[in-house]
Motif scaffolding. Sequence first.
Motif, short mmCIF file in Angstrom:
data_model
loop_
_atom_site.label_atom_id
_atom_site.label_comp_id
_atom_site.label_asym_id
_atom_site.label_seq_id
_atom_site.Cartn_x
_atom_site.Cartn_y
_atom_site.Cartn_z
N LYS A 35 8.93 -5.32 22.56
CA LYS A 35 7.93 -6.35 22.87
C LYS A 35 7.12 -6.74 21.64
O LYS A 35 6.70 -7.90 21.50
N TYR A 36 6.87 -5.80 20.75
CA TYR A 36 5.96 -6.02 19.63
C TYR A 36 6.65 -6.06 18.26
O TYR A 36 6.05 -6.49 17.28
N LEU A 37 7.88 -5.62 18.19
CA LEU A 37 8.51 -5.32 16.91
C LEU A 37 8.69 -6.53 16.00
O LEU A 37 8.43 -6.45 14.79
N ASP A 112 1.83 -2.80 15.90
CA ASP A 112 0.71 -3.43 15.20
C ASP A 112 1.24 -4.48 14.21
O ASP A 112 2.44 -4.61 14.03
N TYR A 113 0.34 -5.17 13.54
CA TYR A 113 0.76 -6.13 12.52
C TYR A 113 -0.35 -6.28 11.48
O TYR A 113 -1.47 -5.78 11.68
N VAL A 141 -7.18 -5.45 18.58
CA VAL A 141 -6.87 -6.71 19.25
C VAL A 141 -6.09 -6.44 20.53
O VAL A 141 -5.48 -5.38 20.69
N ASP A 142 -6.10 -7.43 21.44
CA ASP A 142 -5.29 -7.29 22.65
C ASP A 142 -3.92 -7.93 22.42
O ASP A 142 -3.60 -8.40 21.31
N ILE A 218 -2.96 -3.30 17.95
CA ILE A 218 -2.92 -3.81 19.32
C ILE A 218 -3.26 -2.69 20.30
O ILE A 218 -2.64 -1.62 20.29
N VAL A 219 -4.26 -2.92 21.11
CA VAL A 219 -4.68 -1.95 22.12
C VAL A 219 -3.97 -2.29 23.42
O VAL A 219 -4.18 -3.36 23.99
N HIS A 220 -3.11 -1.41 23.88
CA HIS A 220 -2.37 -1.67 25.12
C HIS A 220 -2.14 -0.35 25.86
O HIS A 220 -2.24 0.73 25.28
N THR A 221 -1.80 -0.43 27.12
CA THR A 221 -1.72 0.76 27.97
C THR A 221 -0.55 1.67 27.61
O THR A 221 -0.50 2.81 28.04
#
Length: 355
Positions: A35-37, A112-113, A141-142, A218-221
């Motif tokens: 999802k983030y890569l 993250d980025y 960040v969200d 990125i702050v995520h669950t």
Amino acid sequence: MKDTNLIIENVMKKEFTANAVPYISIIIPVYNVEKYLEKCILSVVKQTIQSVEIILVNDGSTDSSSEIIKKYAEKYTNIRIVNKENGGLSSARNVGLDIATGEYVTFLDSDDYIKADYLETLYAAAKKYDSDMVVSGQYKVDDDGKVLSEILYPVKNEGNCIFRKMNIAGKIYRRSYIEKHHMRFAIGKTYEDNPFNFMALFLAKNIIFLQYAGYCQIVHTGSITTKKIDDRKLPYRELEKSIRYVLKHETEINDKEIFEFTLISFLTYFIFQANKSHKYIKLEHRKSDWKVVKHFCRYSMYLLNKYFPKYYQNKYIGPCTSYKLPRIQKVGTWAFTILCRFKMLELFARIYYLV
């Protein structure tokens, strides 16, 4: 010890490797972050500085992460891929350190980025001051990129700084400095970057703090920090080992009282914040079991009494000190110190966790 069961795909072309040593090696552990890569990798390949070695350590991903990193490695000549069995975040970072060739090294979590000028800003400061380590701020960040918090160091360009975050975000290290002190991350542990940075922050020559933020966390669950803390995975032994190592090299410590204060601040935060709730996300069942807190309270008392018996005399402690620190940190560390000195820490924590 280096892991010999690795498959390293060095897809860098000869024209890149024939040049001088890369300015920076950026190590990115990858595990099931499809999802983030892509956002993470794109933020690195678009950096304003060109001489960057990108090390993607695939830690046994089972989603499409493997295909994503392979796609980018085929496109960009400065990407190296390491495929390994799943061993956790620390294991992946350590493997990256073992093969890194850059003059400086930094870390980026794959969910993250970073901003486009991030690496150039930190590297320029490192070269200007011949620094072993440069420390900058970060954004929380969200998923949509909305800034939840901006963490900045209260300095202009250089000089000492009391306020110190112990995670890897916003930091760059001279690689020869890391190797000189054999710094590696605690395998199989959470908060693994804390023992690492307890060594790195206080033995560094010409350490520089920048009032700049370019690292976006990125702050995520799904992140590690949102999970309930497991006492078995806390780096108790590794943290004490780092403290002993720094004190053994006392003549190299850039400020022993800041070192002591940073430990006190970390212990305060861990007992009264990290174990009870997440700062940015409201989560049910986040609060730790009392036995975890009790163990950490006793561990805190043990560390302070053994290694810093006059901790309560630290000049940076006090609710009204003139030093540039967040108000809550001033009050929290002051209260924590009083509780420890009068052996009331465990009792107060017990009441605090019942509320």
